[in-house]
Design an enzyme around this catalytic site. Sequence first.
Site, PDB file in Angstrom:
ATOM      1  N   LYS A  88       1.084  98.082  55.636  1.00 56.62           N
ATOM      2  CA  LYS A  88       1.217  99.309  54.503  1.00 56.62           C
ATOM      3  C   LYS A  88       0.998  98.676  53.229  1.00 56.62           C
ATOM      4  O   LYS A  88       1.433  97.885  52.720  1.00 56.62           O
ATOM      5  CB  LYS A  88       2.713  99.747  54.466  1.00 56.62           C
ATOM      6  CG  LYS A  88       3.112 100.888  53.825  1.00 56.62           C
ATOM      7  CD  LYS A  88       4.313 101.602  53.917  1.00 56.62           C
ATOM      8  CE  LYS A  88       4.584 102.525  52.859  1.00 56.62           C
ATOM      9  NZ  LYS A  88       5.906 103.469  53.157  1.00 56.62           N
ATOM     10  N   LYS A 124       5.825  99.968  43.967  1.00 52.98           N
ATOM     11  CA  LYS A 124       6.381  99.256  45.216  1.00 52.98           C
ATOM     12  C   LYS A 124       5.238  97.880  45.566  1.00 52.98           C
ATOM     13  O   LYS A 124       5.066  97.480  46.547  1.00 52.98           O
ATOM     14  CB  LYS A 124       6.067 100.128  46.285  1.00 52.98           C
ATOM     15  CG  LYS A 124       7.078 101.325  46.114  1.00 52.98           C
ATOM     16  CD  LYS A 124       7.280 102.315  47.241  1.00 52.98           C
ATOM     17  CE  LYS A 124       8.188 103.299  46.936  1.00 52.98           C
ATOM     18  NZ  LYS A 124       8.508 104.223  48.293  1.00 52.98           N
ATOM     19  N   LYS A 137      -1.567 101.968  57.364  1.00 54.84           N
ATOM     20  CA  LYS A 137      -1.159 103.010  56.425  1.00 54.84           C
ATOM     21  C   LYS A 137      -1.648 102.805  54.992  1.00 54.84           C
ATOM     22  O   LYS A 137      -1.468 101.577  54.527  1.00 54.84           O
ATOM     23  CB  LYS A 137       0.347 103.469  56.484  1.00 54.84           C
ATOM     24  CG  LYS A 137       0.760 104.444  55.539  1.00 54.84           C
ATOM     25  CD  LYS A 137       2.249 104.274  55.569  1.00 54.84           C
ATOM     26  CE  LYS A 137       2.656 105.434  54.545  1.00 54.84           C
ATOM     27  NZ  LYS A 137       3.890 105.533  54.723  1.00 54.84           N
ATOM     28  N   SER A 161      -0.196 111.626  53.010  1.00 52.10           N
ATOM     29  CA  SER A 161      -0.119 113.074  52.259  1.00 52.10           C
ATOM     30  C   SER A 161      -1.368 113.208  51.355  1.00 52.10           C
ATOM     31  O   SER A 161      -1.808 114.294  51.431  1.00 52.10           O
ATOM     32  CB  SER A 161       1.250 113.148  51.681  1.00 52.10           C
ATOM     33  OG  SER A 161       1.346 111.881  50.774  1.00 52.10           O
TER      34      SER A 161
HETATM   35  C1  PBG Z   1       8.923 105.795  52.724  1.00 53.87           C
HETATM   36  C2  PBG Z   1       7.531 106.056  53.182  1.00 53.87           C
HETATM   37  C3  PBG Z   1       6.515 106.409  52.278  1.00 53.87           C
HETATM   38  C4  PBG Z   1       5.479 107.151  53.404  1.00 53.87           C
HETATM   39  C5  PBG Z   1       5.990 107.043  54.447  1.00 53.87           C
HETATM   40  N1  PBG Z   1       7.172 106.493  54.610  1.00 53.87           N
HETATM   41  C6  PBG Z   1       6.244 106.537  50.835  1.00 53.87           C
HETATM   42  C7  PBG Z   1       6.108 105.352  50.078  1.00 53.87           C
HETATM   43  O1  PBG Z   1       6.333 104.024  50.617  1.00 53.87           O
HETATM   44  O2  PBG Z   1       6.381 105.417  48.980  1.00 53.87           O
HETATM   45  C8  PBG Z   1       4.292 107.862  52.764  1.00 53.87           C
HETATM   46  C9  PBG Z   1       3.585 108.989  53.714  1.00 53.87           C
HETATM   47  C10 PBG Z   1       2.728 109.915  53.082  1.00 53.87           C
HETATM   48  O3  PBG Z   1       2.195 109.710  51.861  1.00 53.87           O
HETATM   49  O4  PBG Z   1       2.341 110.821  53.820  1.00 53.87           O
HETATM   50  N2  PBG Z   1       9.058 104.350  52.884  1.00 53.87           N
END
Ligand code: PBG
Length: 324
Positions: A196, A218, A249, A275
Amino acid sequence: MQQLRRNRRLRSNEAIRSLVREHTITPHDFLVPLFVVEGKGIKEEIASMPGYYRYSLDLLTNEVKELWSMGLKSVLLFVKVPDDLKDNKGTEAINPDGLMQKAIKTVKEAAPGILVMTDVALDPYSSYGHDGIVDKGYIINDETCKVLAEMSLSHAQAGADFVAPSDMMDGRILAIRELLEKENFKQTGIMSYSAKYASAFYGPFRDALDSAPGFGDKKTYQMDFSNQDEAIKETLMDIDEGADIVMVKPGLCYLDIVRDIRDAVDVPVAVYQVSGEYAMVKAAAEKGWLDHDSVMLEQIMAFKRAGAHIIASYFAKDVIRILD
Ligand code: PBG
């Protein structure tokens, strides 16, 4: 030499094109993200995700039944937590009567055969909007893993089939797997967000859950998007620690990573079309600059070509509607 091979023979009409098509899209490819809120009778559109909604539990039932009737059999749950329930310890995350725990039960009641996966990370519960516990501005790893394990157990107790840790702490898969085994949830699976990346494509999601980080970013836990080999290291470690499914991701910018991982592992590979990817297509289509459905299908097919077995996507329903 006279031309004997003519590739266009295989493209001359739709019948031959479909006969030789290498990849197809079906409802079985999809994992459907769902956003849940407290309250009653709520179906509110997320401003930066047109056509996507947050549901209160009563209306979640209808949505889940509709997904099931469309052949969409797997969901990934996220909850929006009211500010007054947020703290720096994830207290609400392990509340047996919390919104997530109730949502799991609601979904199972609405469609008993459905596969329920849950997001495991502290950001929606955190007063700092970070995925873990904060101490002097740093997200502390091992203490966070303990809470994530308890949170996973709590989801399993509520009936989740899989937990999906999305936090990128070191060793969280092992912590979760050990606690689930110890508490006899041996059949509860783990889908790890194993590669991720720290991405700007999560913006609309953070609007959806009101979970944007209150300070900093993050990058001390999510991966640097300049890195490729590191994705394999992360993923192999998660598999060693007990992940049943691994995930890459975001999606579209990381198709190389999807392929690398598919070639390197022997467990199912998921990809998350996040998203921001959804928002870009919607925005361009709204302006009339791109054809929504064609671009959507082209992108979903790209995930299949790259080697994904599972696609988490906000487009799942839109895709199934046009395939029908
Ligand atoms: C939470 C999480 C996130 C997403 C999925 N789980 C956001 C992040 O890590 O800031 C993002 C999903 C998306 O943007 O569709 N940890």
